[in-house]
Write a protein that holds these residues in place. Structure first.
Motif, short mmCIF file in Angstrom:
data_model
loop_
_atom_site.label_atom_id
_atom_site.label_comp_id
_atom_site.label_asym_id
_atom_site.label_seq_id
_atom_site.Cartn_x
_atom_site.Cartn_y
_atom_site.Cartn_z
N LEU A 13 0.82 -1.21 0.00
CA LEU A 13 0.00 0.00 0.00
C LEU A 13 0.85 1.27 0.00
CD1 LEU A 13 -2.85 -1.02 2.48
CD2 LEU A 13 -2.99 -0.79 0.01
N LEU A 53 -6.80 -1.05 -6.39
CA LEU A 53 -6.06 -1.14 -5.13
C LEU A 53 -7.00 -1.01 -3.93
CD1 LEU A 53 -3.22 -1.23 -3.77
CD2 LEU A 53 -3.29 1.27 -3.79
N TYR A 54 -7.82 0.05 -3.93
CA TYR A 54 -8.69 0.28 -2.79
C TYR A 54 -10.02 -0.45 -2.89
CZ TYR A 54 -5.51 3.56 -0.68
OH TYR A 54 -4.41 4.11 -0.07
N LEU A 87 -3.93 -7.03 -5.64
CA LEU A 87 -3.17 -5.85 -5.26
C LEU A 87 -2.00 -5.62 -6.22
CD1 LEU A 87 -3.02 -6.26 -1.37
CD2 LEU A 87 -4.49 -4.73 -2.68
N ALA A 111 -3.16 -4.10 -9.41
CA ALA A 111 -3.31 -2.65 -9.28
C ALA A 111 -1.97 -1.95 -9.51
CB ALA A 111 -3.86 -2.31 -7.90
N GLY A 112 -0.90 -2.55 -8.99
CA GLY A 112 0.42 -1.96 -9.16
C GLY A 112 0.84 -1.86 -10.62
N PHE A 133 2.33 1.63 -3.63
CA PHE A 133 1.35 1.77 -4.70
C PHE A 133 0.46 3.00 -4.52
CE2 PHE A 133 1.22 -3.04 -5.84
CZ PHE A 133 2.52 -2.94 -6.29
N ALA A 134 -0.09 3.17 -3.31
CA ALA A 134 -1.07 4.24 -3.09
C ALA A 134 -0.45 5.62 -3.25
CB ALA A 134 -1.69 4.10 -1.70
N ALA A 170 -8.25 -4.02 -1.24
CA ALA A 170 -7.43 -3.98 -0.03
C ALA A 170 -8.25 -4.12 1.26
CB ALA A 170 -6.60 -2.69 0.01
#
Length: 399
Positions: free
Chosen positions: A256, A369-370, A331, A334-335, A259-260, A373
């Motif tokens: 997180l 991602l979100y 996840l 998402a990256g 990535f975030a 997660a």
């Protein structure tokens, strides 16, 4: 439809209502340039104001998660409704020069709105995680998709119905505050049926070790055998300092963090990027054109984030239930989107007309991602301390 199903439906509808107004922190790029020009703030000052909103979102989360876990989501959500109304109202009055035009005060007001958005999000996420055990990924992804879509809804309203930032900020204050306060009335955790509770207790006390291998081989979506104990019924309970000593938790924190941050960096600065590219082009300067470009890109990011969130929930459920793939894979997916978006921004984008592909990739990656997660957090560490655990993960994104 029995009484419990009616209560679940009403509670879930309130969750959807709250989620529609809990993503206001993604709106900063829509009004940031107007505030900067009217109040004569420098680039450093306006970025400080935008960062304050994110600090409010992330720093308030462990405390809010603790309160939700121990005192209930309704109280936290109602308090958040008051805070978000106060924050945007004060910002609007500052924009109109009724309040002192200090950038530190503006940062403080947006810090309030960030905390309030965080309070609304953790309230509906925790309630969803505790009310739904099977297909939890789908149940969580839908309100998260609406949270991502809230920036699109507000930006479109701004483009079509508001000519000035002052009334738009007041509109956000009233609508977000009212939706959160009304939704909090129905934000309740519905107890599981008695026979399910008895099965969980019996399995926890007597049958876990005996049936451990059978449980691991049993599909999560078991429609026929109500006596079968599965992972949805017997879950881990990890929280507090124990969380920070858990290897899975540390891995998720690192994912997180890396990535975030890249997604938030672009979302918060897309307005400045658009303005820079627009002035560098040969197109004659037009404030209306810049406003339309801002609305377009904020809407595009919001829509792509919504698509990513709403698709990844069911897909991660299918991948886990039928192919035994961990949600960690989602996840990492998402990256890939976030990496592609940033790489394109670095090497390919040299004109304002090319920026849409970056907004698309960043929006999809951030949404995926979100979208998955929180579900990963609830499954790996349990739903009892979900509020605190999830907000610890989000707070550490500030790194």
């Amino acid at each position: 439809m029995n009484s419990r199903q009616i209560k679940l439906t009403v509670s879930y509808l309130s969750i959807l209502l709250i989620s529609c107004v809990s993503g206001t922190h993604y709106l900063f790029s829509v009004y940031s340039i107007s505030i900067q020009e009217r109040l004569n703030f420098s680039s450093v000052q306006i970025n400080t104001i935008g960062s304050a909103c994110n600090y409010g979102v992330f720093l308030g989360k462990p405390v809010l998660g603790y309160f939700v876990d121990n005192y209930g989501a309704r109280r936290v959500c109602f308090a958040a409704s008051i805070l978000i109304f106060a924050g945007f109202s004060c910002l609007a009055l500052t924009y109109e020069k009724i309040f002192p035009t200090s950038f530190l005060l503006c940062a403080f007001y947006l810090f309030w709105t960030g905390v309030a958005s965080s309070g609304g999000a953790v309230s509906f996420l925790t309630t969803t995680a505790k009310n739904f055990s099977s297909n939890r990924g789908t149940a969580i992804s839908i309100p998260l998709a609406l949270l991502g879509l809230s920036a699109f809804i507000y930006s479109q309203i701004n483009m079509h119905f508001f000519d000035d930032t002052f009334h738009f900020l007041l509109f956000i204050a009233f609508t977000a505050g009212l939706c959160m306060s009304f939704g909090s009335l129905f934000l309740v955790v519905i107890p599981a049926p008695q026979h399910v509770s008895d099965t969980i207790e019996s399995g926890s006390n007597d049958s876990i070790s005996r049936d451990d291998q059978r449980i691991e081989q049993t599909p999560l979506l078991n429609k026929n055998n109500s006596n079968t104990i599965n992972r949805d019924q017997i879950e881990l309970d990890i929280g507090g300092w124990q969380l920070l000593r858990n290897k899975d938790a540390i891995s998720m924190i690192l994912i997180l963090v890396f990535f975030a941050g890249t997604g938030l960096m672009y979302i918060n600065n897309v307005g400045i990027i658009i303005e820079s590219l627009y002035h560098a082009s040969a197109t004659p300067h037009s404030d209306a054109k810049i406003k339309n470009l801002l609305g377009f890109h904020v809407s595009l990011i919001s829509i792509c984030s919504c698509i990513g969130r709403i698709l990844i929930g069911p897909l991660s459920d299918i991948a886990k239930n039928y192919f035994d793939l961990s949600r960690i894979c989602s996840l990492l997916f998402a990256g890939v989107w976030l990496f592609c978006g940033n790489l394109l921004a670095l090497l390919w984008v040299h004109d304002i007309d090319q920026l849409w592909i970056v907004s698309t990739c960043i929006g999809l990656g951030f949404g995926v991602l979100y979208g998955v997660a929180p579900t990963t957090c609830s499954e790996y560490f349990g739903s009892r301390h979900f509020g605190f655990n999830w907000l610890v993960f989000k707070s550490l994104n500030l790194m």
